[in-house]
Design a protein around this motif. Structure first.
Motif, PDB file in Angstrom:
ATOM      1  N   ARG A  90      47.719  17.873  65.880  1.00 25.80           N
ATOM      2  CA  ARG A  90      48.097  16.759  65.103  1.00 25.80           C
ATOM      3  C   ARG A  90      49.128  17.293  64.235  1.00 25.80           C
ATOM      4  O   ARG A  90      49.956  16.263  63.741  1.00 25.80           O
ATOM      5  N   LEU A  91      49.174  18.453  63.782  1.00 23.80           N
ATOM      6  CA  LEU A  91      50.302  18.714  62.717  1.00 23.80           C
ATOM      7  C   LEU A  91      51.772  18.488  63.369  1.00 23.80           C
ATOM      8  O   LEU A  91      51.896  18.773  64.662  1.00 23.80           O
ATOM      9  N   PRO A  92      52.566  18.150  62.553  1.00 23.20           N
ATOM     10  CA  PRO A  92      54.122  18.302  63.208  1.00 23.20           C
ATOM     11  C   PRO A  92      54.268  19.762  63.588  1.00 23.20           C
ATOM     12  O   PRO A  92      53.846  20.670  63.132  1.00 23.20           O
ATOM     13  N   TRP A  93      55.187  19.902  64.677  1.00 22.80           N
ATOM     14  CA  TRP A  93      55.386  21.117  65.668  1.00 22.80           C
ATOM     15  C   TRP A  93      55.578  22.310  64.562  1.00 22.80           C
ATOM     16  O   TRP A  93      55.281  23.302  64.739  1.00 22.80           O
ATOM     17  N   ARG A  94      56.595  21.860  63.704  1.00 24.33           N
ATOM     18  CA  ARG A  94      57.368  23.005  62.894  1.00 24.33           C
ATOM     19  C   ARG A  94      56.186  23.840  62.039  1.00 24.33           C
ATOM     20  O   ARG A  94      56.254  24.878  61.558  1.00 24.33           O
ATOM     21  N   ALA A  95      55.006  23.031  61.859  1.00 26.98           N
ATOM     22  CA  ALA A  95      53.996  23.562  60.934  1.00 26.98           C
ATOM     23  C   ALA A  95      52.958  24.429  61.945  1.00 26.98           C
ATOM     24  O   ALA A  95      52.103  25.193  61.379  1.00 26.98           O
ATOM     25  N   VAL A  96      53.162  24.208  63.238  1.00 27.79           N
ATOM     26  CA  VAL A  96      52.019  24.836  64.104  1.00 27.79           C
ATOM     27  C   VAL A  96      52.306  26.493  64.092  1.00 27.79           C
ATOM     28  O   VAL A  96      51.138  27.043  63.974  1.00 27.79           O
ATOM     29  N   PRO A  97      53.435  27.013  64.493  1.00 26.12           N
ATOM     30  CA  PRO A  97      53.641  28.346  64.383  1.00 26.12           C
ATOM     31  C   PRO A  97      53.142  28.796  63.164  1.00 26.12           C
ATOM     32  O   PRO A  97      52.626  30.230  63.071  1.00 26.12           O
ATOM     33  N   LEU A  98      53.525  28.194  62.147  1.00 23.78           N
ATOM     34  CA  LEU A  98      53.005  28.794  60.845  1.00 23.78           C
ATOM     35  C   LEU A  98      51.361  28.788  60.701  1.00 23.78           C
ATOM     36  O   LEU A  98      50.775  29.820  59.975  1.00 23.78           O
ATOM     37  N   LEU A  99      50.710  27.588  61.109  1.00 25.77           N
ATOM     38  CA  LEU A  99      49.465  27.551  61.002  1.00 25.77           C
ATOM     39  C   LEU A  99      48.842  28.931  62.061  1.00 25.77           C
ATOM     40  O   LEU A  99      47.628  29.651  61.409  1.00 25.77           O
ATOM     41  N   ALA A 100      49.335  29.048  63.081  1.00 20.79           N
ATOM     42  CA  ALA A 100      49.021  30.238  63.911  1.00 20.79           C
ATOM     43  C   ALA A 100      48.985  31.684  63.229  1.00 20.79           C
ATOM     44  O   ALA A 100      48.207  32.478  63.257  1.00 20.79           O
ATOM     45  N   TRP A 101      50.119  31.839  62.589  1.00 22.62           N
ATOM     46  CA  TRP A 101      50.545  32.997  61.855  1.00 22.62           C
ATOM     47  C   TRP A 101      49.464  33.061  60.749  1.00 22.62           C
ATOM     48  O   TRP A 101      48.719  34.310  60.731  1.00 22.62           O
ATOM     49  N   ALA A 102      49.353  32.260  60.072  1.00 21.49           N
ATOM     50  CA  ALA A 102      48.324  32.307  58.641  1.00 21.49           C
ATOM     51  C   ALA A 102      46.797  32.594  59.263  1.00 21.49           C
ATOM     52  O   ALA A 102      46.239  33.359  58.559  1.00 21.49           O
ATOM     53  N   ALA A 103      46.463  31.744  60.544  1.00 20.56           N
ATOM     54  CA  ALA A 103      45.207  32.072  60.755  1.00 20.56           C
ATOM     55  C   ALA A 103      44.861  33.268  61.207  1.00 20.56           C
ATOM     56  O   ALA A 103      43.605  33.900  61.053  1.00 20.56           O
ATOM     57  N   ALA A 104      45.929  33.589  61.843  1.00 21.73           N
ATOM     58  CA  ALA A 104      45.740  35.047  62.941  1.00 21.73           C
ATOM     59  C   ALA A 104      45.410  36.241  61.728  1.00 21.73           C
ATOM     60  O   ALA A 104      44.921  37.078  61.668  1.00 21.73           O
ATOM     61  N   ALA A 105      46.481  36.040  60.534  1.00 21.06           N
ATOM     62  CA  ALA A 105      46.419  36.969  59.664  1.00 21.06           C
ATOM     63  C   ALA A 105      45.245  36.978  58.791  1.00 21.06           C
ATOM     64  O   ALA A 105      44.564  38.118  58.374  1.00 21.06           O
ATOM     65  N   ALA A 106      44.616  35.919  58.294  1.00 18.09           N
ATOM     66  CA  ALA A 106      43.233  35.759  57.744  1.00 18.09           C
ATOM     67  C   ALA A 106      42.212  36.123  58.570  1.00 18.09           C
ATOM     68  O   ALA A 106      41.583  36.695  57.888  1.00 18.09           O
ATOM     69  N   TRP A 107      42.122  36.173  59.677  1.00 18.92           N
ATOM     70  CA  TRP A 107      41.139  36.458  60.569  1.00 18.92           C
ATOM     71  C   TRP A 107      41.239  37.927  60.651  1.00 18.92           C
ATOM     72  O   TRP A 107      40.080  38.446  60.694  1.00 18.92           O
ATOM     73  N   ALA A 108      42.210  38.686  60.993  1.00 22.10           N
ATOM     74  CA  ALA A 108      42.391  40.019  61.137  1.00 22.10           C
ATOM     75  C   ALA A 108      41.959  40.619  59.599  1.00 22.10           C
ATOM     76  O   ALA A 108      41.125  41.627  59.922  1.00 22.10           O
ATOM     77  N   VAL A 109      42.410  40.145  58.465  1.00 21.55           N
ATOM     78  CA  VAL A 109      42.150  40.548  57.228  1.00 21.55           C
ATOM     79  C   VAL A 109      40.530  40.441  57.108  1.00 21.55           C
ATOM     80  O   VAL A 109      39.724  41.422  56.412  1.00 21.55           O
ATOM     81  N   ALA A 110      39.888  39.159  57.403  1.00 23.32           N
ATOM     82  CA  ALA A 110      38.419  38.907  57.007  1.00 23.32           C
ATOM     83  C   ALA A 110      37.579  39.777  57.967  1.00 23.32           C
ATOM     84  O   ALA A 110      36.615  40.445  57.556  1.00 23.32           O
ATOM     85  N   LEU A 111      38.061  40.261  59.236  1.00 20.84           N
ATOM     86  CA  LEU A 111      37.292  41.199  59.818  1.00 20.84           C
ATOM     87  C   LEU A 111      37.277  42.623  59.068  1.00 20.84           C
ATOM     88  O   LEU A 111      36.435  43.439  59.273  1.00 20.84           O
ATOM     89  N   ALA A 112      38.508  43.237  58.856  1.00 20.78           N
ATOM     90  CA  ALA A 112      38.765  44.068  58.127  1.00 20.78           C
ATOM     91  C   ALA A 112      38.083  44.701  57.096  1.00 20.78           C
ATOM     92  O   ALA A 112      37.445  45.643  56.775  1.00 20.78           O
ATOM     93  N   VAL A 113      38.091  43.775  55.940  1.00 19.68           N
ATOM     94  CA  VAL A 113      37.429  43.929  54.982  1.00 19.68           C
ATOM     95  C   VAL A 113      36.006  43.946  54.902  1.00 19.68           C
ATOM     96  O   VAL A 113      35.338  44.243  53.715  1.00 19.68           O
ATOM     97  N   SER A 114      35.249  43.634  55.807  1.00 17.35           N
ATOM     98  CA  SER A 114      33.890  43.690  56.149  1.00 17.35           C
ATOM     99  C   SER A 114      33.367  45.605  55.928  1.00 17.35           C
ATOM    100  O   SER A 114      32.413  45.689  55.603  1.00 17.35           O
ATOM    101  N   ASP A 115      34.287  46.316  56.025  1.00 19.98           N
ATOM    102  CA  ASP A 115      34.148  47.635  55.774  1.00 19.98           C
ATOM    103  C   ASP A 115      34.584  48.189  54.427  1.00 19.98           C
ATOM    104  O   ASP A 115      34.287  49.118  53.930  1.00 19.98           O
ATOM    105  N   GLY A 116      34.833  47.252  53.598  1.00 22.17           N
ATOM    106  CA  GLY A 116      35.103  47.369  52.055  1.00 22.17           C
ATOM    107  C   GLY A 116      36.598  47.025  52.052  1.00 22.17           C
ATOM    108  O   GLY A 116      37.652  46.888  52.641  1.00 22.17           O
ATOM    109  N   ARG A 117      36.942  47.015  50.530  1.00 22.59           N
ATOM    110  CA  ARG A 117      38.056  46.596  50.053  1.00 22.59           C
ATOM    111  C   ARG A 117      39.227  47.433  50.438  1.00 22.59           C
ATOM    112  O   ARG A 117      40.300  46.905  50.401  1.00 22.59           O
ATOM    113  N   ASP A 118      39.045  48.682  50.509  1.00 25.03           N
ATOM    114  CA  ASP A 118      40.311  49.718  50.877  1.00 25.03           C
ATOM    115  C   ASP A 118      40.134  49.850  52.402  1.00 25.03           C
ATOM    116  O   ASP A 118      41.099  50.536  53.007  1.00 25.03           O
ATOM    117  N   ALA A 119      39.663  49.275  53.051  1.00 25.63           N
ATOM    118  CA  ALA A 119      39.648  49.438  54.615  1.00 25.63           C
ATOM    119  C   ALA A 119      40.838  49.027  55.501  1.00 25.63           C
ATOM    120  O   ALA A 119      41.025  49.663  56.414  1.00 25.63           O
TER     121      ALA A 119
END
Length: 450
Positions: A90-119
């Motif tokens: 539903r978002l305007p197209w120009r926002a969709v790639p930014l959504l993909a980028w932000a969500a992918a980055a947040a997902w990668a970091v959320a997984l990594a920090v399960s090993d600790g703050r410095d992981a």
């Protein structure tokens, strides 16, 4: 029975066959992964596979699986499974790639920090990694580049196994005042996550906006996010993905408006062989984009010019790529690493690791993707992109130079293969949840050096 009724019945039967094939593919996916780990355990017990504690992964099983540490990542996954499909639709197209980028980055970091703050940055601190090789480059980068092949045996493991460009990227980051593994990790994650946006842009240009929007949730929550933070191969993924995206954008334009993105795309794609020797088969994806979009002559000329810049610069500065390949292969043969791993086992087990990176939703869609990519009159562009990446992986796998550690090596290919997951309908959310669950399970059970 009317012609319309016959067509409807034929369509229903075809969907039923495709559905059965998808479930069979998921069963093969699960059985293949289980068999790869079981065979790896047997080989290690027999003393035939001693390089990896947990073959086919270059990792080890956690002594205690993560539990409460996974709660932030699990909470993010639940929210993303609920929110990403409607937002991407539903978002305007120009926002969709930014959504993909932000969500992918947040997902990668959320997984990594399960090993600790410095992981997040910790993997780049290893003495085998690229930052450890910067000390040998600092006194005189040009001399380092001229003698790179001659002195290869004295470099760290990852520097020795790759062309010189990855270390030069980190050196440039350091010269910009962003030295240390923290900024390097930020670069790797930001770049690797941005590939979700680049692939979405490419799919939109080649297959249409509807297909791109459908792919975004799967790109953002792909299991390969476990290795986006923090393997340098995530940076390689970004370079290839943005080079291909710029090429796809150029195909929609004419004149200089096509030449600029095509030249920039060629420049990025020309970097690939100088980032990793194993990225040559990845050119199957931009080649597929060329065949699908058929850019004009101006774009093709600019692409060709851009492709020559990096090879010409490295050659002029004293690094001859074929010599680098030969020297790296020589060190590979005499090392205790990949060359000592059993070829037959990893030939099949590497494909199982690809399944871990791409997830069950991709496995379920693969029979449909293969069928849609090979239709004579109306091949699906999204399926063609996924199958091009799969072809690149299989070529590299058959070569035998990728025996183990492919959980990072496959990352630049696997992200394109995930596009296939969006080809199947309906019930996107359950399969998106299955993708997230795969990543959570790997992170909770496996301790990876990346």
């Amino acid at each position: 029975m009317t012609l319309t009724g016959e067509r409807s019945r034929a369509g229903t039967q075809r969907r039923a066959r495709t559905g059965r094939a998808g479930w069979v593919a998921v069963a093969v996916w699960a059985a293949g992964i289980a068999a790869a780990f079981a065979a790896g355990w047997y080989l290690r017990r027999a003393g035939l596979e001693t390089e990896d504690p947990l073959p086919p992964l270059h990792a080890r099983a956690r002594e205690r699986p993560l539990t409460w540490q996974m709660l932030p990542a699990a909470a993010f996954a639940a929210a993303a499974v609920a929110a990403l499909p409607p937002l991407a639709a539903r978002l305007p197209w120009r926002a969709v790639p930014l959504l993909a980028w932000a969500a992918a980055a947040a997902w990668a970091v959320a997984l990594a920090v399960s090993d600790g703050r410095d992981a997040v940055a910790a993997p780049l601190d290893a003495p085998t990694e690229y930052p450890a090789g910067l000390a040998q480059l600092r006194p005189d980068p040009l001399e380092w580049l001229r003698t790179f092949t001659e002195r290869l045996g004295g470099y760290t493991t990852h520097v020795r196994g790759h062309p010189p460009l990855p270390v030069l990227v980190l050196w440039a980051l350091e010269k910009a005042g962003l030295g240390g593994t923290g900024p390097a990790a930020a670069l790797v994650i930001a770049a690797g996550a941005s590939a979700a946006a680049a692939i979405a842009v490419t799919v939109r240009c080649a297959a249409g906006e509807r297909a791109a929007r459908a792919a975004v949730p799967f790109l953002a929550l792909a299991p390969l996010a476990v290795w986006i933070a923090t393997a340098m191969d995530a940076f390689f993924l970004a370079v290839g993905a943005w080079g291909t995206a710029l090429l796809a954008l150029a195909a929609r334009r004419a004149g200089w408006r096509a030449a600029v993105p095509a030249g920039a795309g060629g420049l990025l794609l020309g970097c690939l062989p100088y980032l990793s020797y194993g990225l040559l088969p990845l050119f199957a994806v931009p080649l597929a984009v060329l065949l699908l979009t058929r850019p004009r002559a101006a774009a093709l000329a600019a692409l060709g010019a851009g492709l020559l810049v990096v090879p010409a610069a490295f050659t002029a500065l004293g690094f001859w790529w074929p010599d680098g390949v030969r020297a790296t292969f020589d060190t590979y043969l005499v090392s205790r690493g990949s060359a000592q791993r059993p070829y037959a086992y990893f030939l099949l087990a590497n494909v199982a690791v690809l399944g871990l990176l791409t997830g069950p939703a991709t496995a379920r869609a693969l029979p449909a993707a293969l069928r849609l990519a090979t239709r004579e009159r109306a091949a699906s562009p999204a399926a063609v992109l996924a199958c091009a990446a799969l072809a690149g992986v299989l070529v590299l796998d058959l070569s035998g130079v990728t025996r183990g550690e492919v959980e990072r090596i496959w990352v630049p290919f696997a992200a394109w293969l995930v596009v296939a997951a969006s080809l199947r309908r309906p019930a996107a959310r359950p399969w998106l949840a299955a993708q997230a669950a795969t990543a959570l399970a790997v992170q909770a059970l496996v301790l990876s050096p990346w």
